[in-house]
Design a protein around this motif. Sequence first.
Motif, PDB file in Angstrom:
ATOM      1  N   VAL A 137      85.572  66.446  28.521  1.00 51.92           N
ATOM      2  CA  VAL A 137      85.604  67.421  29.606  1.00 51.92           C
ATOM      3  C   VAL A 137      84.325  67.269  30.425  1.00 51.92           C
ATOM      4  CG1 VAL A 137      85.510  69.875  30.140  1.00 51.92           C
ATOM      5  CG2 VAL A 137      87.065  69.044  28.370  1.00 51.92           C
ATOM      6  N   ALA A 138      84.486  67.101  31.727  1.00 48.59           N
ATOM      7  CA  ALA A 138      83.321  67.017  32.618  1.00 48.59           C
ATOM      8  C   ALA A 138      82.777  68.424  32.818  1.00 48.59           C
ATOM      9  CB  ALA A 138      83.716  66.394  33.950  1.00 48.59           C
ATOM     10  N   VAL A 139      81.541  68.643  32.391  1.00 53.31           N
ATOM     11  CA  VAL A 139      80.964  69.984  32.414  1.00 53.31           C
ATOM     12  C   VAL A 139      79.875  70.079  33.481  1.00 53.31           C
ATOM     13  CG1 VAL A 139      79.704  71.720  31.091  1.00 53.31           C
ATOM     14  CG2 VAL A 139      81.413  70.300  29.954  1.00 53.31           C
ATOM     15  N   LYS A 140      80.004  71.094  34.307  1.00 59.02           N
ATOM     16  CA  LYS A 140      78.950  71.409  35.272  1.00 59.02           C
ATOM     17  C   LYS A 140      78.146  72.570  34.710  1.00 59.02           C
ATOM     18  CE  LYS A 140      78.276  72.942  40.062  1.00 59.02           C
ATOM     19  NZ  LYS A 140      77.605  71.745  40.610  1.00 59.02           N
ATOM     20  N   LYS A 141      76.857  72.362  34.560  1.00 63.42           N
ATOM     21  CA  LYS A 141      76.004  73.440  34.041  1.00 63.42           C
ATOM     22  C   LYS A 141      75.821  74.489  35.140  1.00 63.42           C
ATOM     23  CE  LYS A 141      72.386  71.066  32.335  1.00 63.42           C
ATOM     24  NZ  LYS A 141      71.136  70.943  31.549  1.00 63.42           N
ATOM     25  N   THR A 142      76.377  75.665  34.923  1.00 56.59           N
ATOM     26  CA  THR A 142      76.294  76.714  35.933  1.00 56.59           C
ATOM     27  C   THR A 142      76.590  78.056  35.271  1.00 56.59           C
ATOM     28  OG1 THR A 142      77.205  77.532  38.001  1.00 56.59           O
ATOM     29  CG2 THR A 142      78.734  76.415  36.543  1.00 56.59           C
ATOM     30  N   HIS A 143      76.121  79.125  35.905  1.00 57.48           N
ATOM     31  CA  HIS A 143      76.490  80.458  35.455  1.00 57.48           C
ATOM     32  C   HIS A 143      77.465  81.087  36.444  1.00 57.48           C
ATOM     33  CE1 HIS A 143      73.544  80.219  32.276  1.00 57.48           C
ATOM     34  NE2 HIS A 143      72.662  79.813  33.156  1.00 57.48           N
ATOM     35  N   ASP A 144      77.780  80.330  37.476  1.00 55.37           N
ATOM     36  CA  ASP A 144      78.689  80.798  38.509  1.00 55.37           C
ATOM     37  C   ASP A 144      80.127  80.535  38.062  1.00 55.37           C
ATOM     38  OD1 ASP A 144      79.931  81.523  40.876  1.00 55.37           O
ATOM     39  OD2 ASP A 144      79.621  79.544  41.769  1.00 55.37           O
ATOM     40  N   THR A 194      76.039  83.092  25.836  1.00 52.75           N
ATOM     41  CA  THR A 194      75.573  82.316  26.999  1.00 52.75           C
ATOM     42  C   THR A 194      76.717  81.466  27.542  1.00 52.75           C
ATOM     43  OG1 THR A 194      73.679  81.894  25.552  1.00 52.75           O
ATOM     44  CG2 THR A 194      73.576  81.005  27.795  1.00 52.75           C
ATOM     45  N   ILE A 195      76.795  81.430  28.868  1.00 59.73           N
ATOM     46  CA  ILE A 195      77.701  80.486  29.522  1.00 59.73           C
ATOM     47  C   ILE A 195      76.917  79.198  29.751  1.00 59.73           C
ATOM     48  CG2 ILE A 195      79.027  80.000  31.617  1.00 59.73           C
ATOM     49  CD1 ILE A 195      80.398  82.183  30.251  1.00 59.73           C
ATOM     50  N   GLU A 196      77.355  78.139  29.097  1.00 55.83           N
ATOM     51  CA  GLU A 196      76.682  76.843  29.273  1.00 55.83           C
ATOM     52  C   GLU A 196      77.085  76.211  30.605  1.00 55.83           C
ATOM     53  OE1 GLU A 196      74.760  74.762  27.214  1.00 55.83           O
ATOM     54  OE2 GLU A 196      74.406  76.339  25.741  1.00 55.83           O
ATOM     55  N   GLY A 197      78.339  76.380  30.939  1.00 55.95           N
ATOM     56  CA  GLY A 197      78.828  75.750  32.161  1.00 55.95           C
ATOM     57  C   GLY A 197      80.333  75.867  32.224  1.00 55.95           C
ATOM     58  N   LYS A 198      80.923  75.125  33.171  1.00 58.02           N
ATOM     59  CA  LYS A 198      82.380  75.177  33.262  1.00 58.02           C
ATOM     60  C   LYS A 198      82.960  73.776  33.416  1.00 58.02           C
ATOM     61  CE  LYS A 198      82.502  76.011  38.276  1.00 58.02           C
ATOM     62  NZ  LYS A 198      82.918  76.956  39.331  1.00 58.02           N
ATOM     63  N   SER A 199      84.225  73.677  33.083  1.00 55.81           N
ATOM     64  CA  SER A 199      84.927  72.407  33.206  1.00 55.81           C
ATOM     65  C   SER A 199      85.265  72.132  34.665  1.00 55.81           C
ATOM     66  CB  SER A 199      86.218  72.452  32.389  1.00 55.81           C
ATOM     67  OG  SER A 199      87.105  71.433  32.831  1.00 55.81           O
ATOM     68  N   VAL A 200      84.965  70.940  35.117  1.00 55.43           N
ATOM     69  CA  VAL A 200      85.352  70.559  36.479  1.00 55.43           C
ATOM     70  C   VAL A 200      86.285  69.354  36.466  1.00 55.43           C
ATOM     71  CG1 VAL A 200      83.253  71.495  37.510  1.00 55.43           C
ATOM     72  CG2 VAL A 200      83.310  69.091  36.824  1.00 55.43           C
ATOM     73  N   GLY A 201      86.649  68.922  35.246  1.00 55.28           N
ATOM     74  CA  GLY A 201      87.555  67.779  35.172  1.00 55.28           C
ATOM     75  C   GLY A 201      87.700  67.307  33.754  1.00 55.28           C
TER      76      GLY A 201
ATOM     77  N   GLY B 201      94.786  55.726  29.935  1.00 54.74           N
ATOM     78  CA  GLY B 201      93.808  56.796  30.084  1.00 54.74           C
ATOM     79  C   GLY B 201      94.321  57.875  31.002  1.00 54.74           C
ATOM     80  N   LEU B 202      93.533  58.914  31.161  1.00 52.57           N
ATOM     81  CA  LEU B 202      93.960  60.043  31.969  1.00 52.57           C
ATOM     82  C   LEU B 202      92.763  60.675  32.668  1.00 52.57           C
ATOM     83  CD1 LEU B 202      96.597  62.645  31.240  1.00 52.57           C
ATOM     84  CD2 LEU B 202      94.303  63.499  31.684  1.00 52.57           C
ATOM     85  N   LEU B 203      93.044  61.160  33.851  1.00 53.07           N
ATOM     86  CA  LEU B 203      92.011  61.781  34.654  1.00 53.07           C
ATOM     87  C   LEU B 203      92.560  63.090  35.224  1.00 53.07           C
ATOM     88  CD1 LEU B 203      89.262  61.466  36.070  1.00 53.07           C
ATOM     89  CD2 LEU B 203      90.409  60.113  37.802  1.00 53.07           C
ATOM     90  N   ARG B 204      91.776  64.145  35.046  1.00 58.73           N
ATOM     91  CA  ARG B 204      92.197  65.425  35.607  1.00 58.73           C
ATOM     92  C   ARG B 204      91.060  65.973  36.450  1.00 58.73           C
ATOM     93  NH1 ARG B 204      93.628  69.068  31.052  1.00 58.73           N
ATOM     94  NH2 ARG B 204      95.367  67.615  30.943  1.00 58.73           N
TER      95      ARG B 204
END
Lengths: 206, 206
Positions: A137-144, A194-201, B201-204
Amino acid sequence: MKEITSQQQRVLDCIQIYLNKTGFPPTRADICRELGFKSPNSAETHLRALEKKGFISIESGASRGISIIGNSDLSSNMDNNYPVIGLVAAGSPTLAEENIENKISCPDDFFSSSFDYFLKVKGLSMKDAGIMEDDLVAVKKTHDVKNGDIVIARIDDEVTIKFLNRKSPKIVELEPANDDFQNIIVDLEHEDFTIEGKSVGLLRRN
Amino acid sequence: MKEITSQQQRVLDCIQIYLNKTGFPPTRADICRELGFKSPNSAETHLRALEKKGFISIESGASRGISIIGNSDLSSNMDNNYPVIGLVAAGSPTLAEENIENKISCPDDFFSSSFDYFLKVKGLSMKDAGIMEDDLVAVKKTHDVKNGDIVIARIDDEVTIKFLNRKSPKIVELEPANDDFQNIIVDLEHEDFTIEGKSVGLLRRN
DNA sequence: TATTATACTGTATATATATTCAGTATTTAT
DNA sequence: ATAAATACTGAATATATATACAGTATAATA
């Protein structure tokens, strides 16, 4: 950018080819060997002409200190090495070196938003959202983060990936996407959350 | 590839960062400056260890003759534009221009195997395999497929993505990963059946 | 227990390399 | 017509650089 002569183009191509072949730039002598010049000064003068016209830059005094300018789609592309982090329990800092399993080269603008690392998923708690074991999971570090976002959260020492649902200013609900799992209700007053971040992909490599 | 130590990783990262910054590899002295070593031999021994373990190669006698192996941001890892194809019904050739929705720049070695295009998934017939609507499946065009592979197949004019299961030389079963869908049984003698390729593979992108 | 790998400092040196200087000749601007 | 840029050869040299050698120390293996 001024006009390039055919000989200068040959030298520029030679540098690029040498770079692709060896991974480092050529010396004056290397260029002479490749192009059949008999004096290192032949290469030198061509290099200085290319520098003057803005095609390359030359680091003074450095050996092989040639770099090709404006090469964004070739060698110096916008790729970056993103760390792959395992879903670690114990509250060690997420990007600590010992947690990095490996790195993945990936364009910076690969997902809709920029991101900071890949999280390697353990378990199937999000399977109905199409997130399977070992997915990255591509994680963006954010609290937003908004309700409905897939967030990476830490409760005390436990790190988890779930849907976010803020019930009230003091209560947060983390919802799995799998009937076999139960919602996690977090009392912000009594638990370390704590929110570490969110999934962006997401990335899956068979 | 043997195990890397944390210091060796620092040196390897240092080389990569120096390369990204300058366009050419560092000298032993450069590495010392970046990492705070006081003797060029510190860099030298780390480099030899990295070479022995297969992370880098060192051109003997050449200044800055270091190149990073595998990663190779410079040569093989060139980004390429891969087309995104919709799951198209009518039997038009898959890579025909009118089917290309857009293109995605992606490193060639991004998935375990090379691939040819991204297939944009319609429907939820593979949802239990973590393949959701609008996911992009990296498809390698090949006929070398095994039972259990996720294949992109064409039956008459219909293109679909399913698990492959060859029942007999004449019968192929295509299995969805969703209880709401039924297996597709193809009689090779009476139906026009083609394997377009398989998922690697897969991309989301949220 | 001995040995190998890791992780350094410090010194020394052969050589790889950039770079300058002295020429020659042709072509292109001013 | 004169200067400036291009396109070279050939030689010389200061220095940038790889690399060997001599140590010290600790952790991991066998």
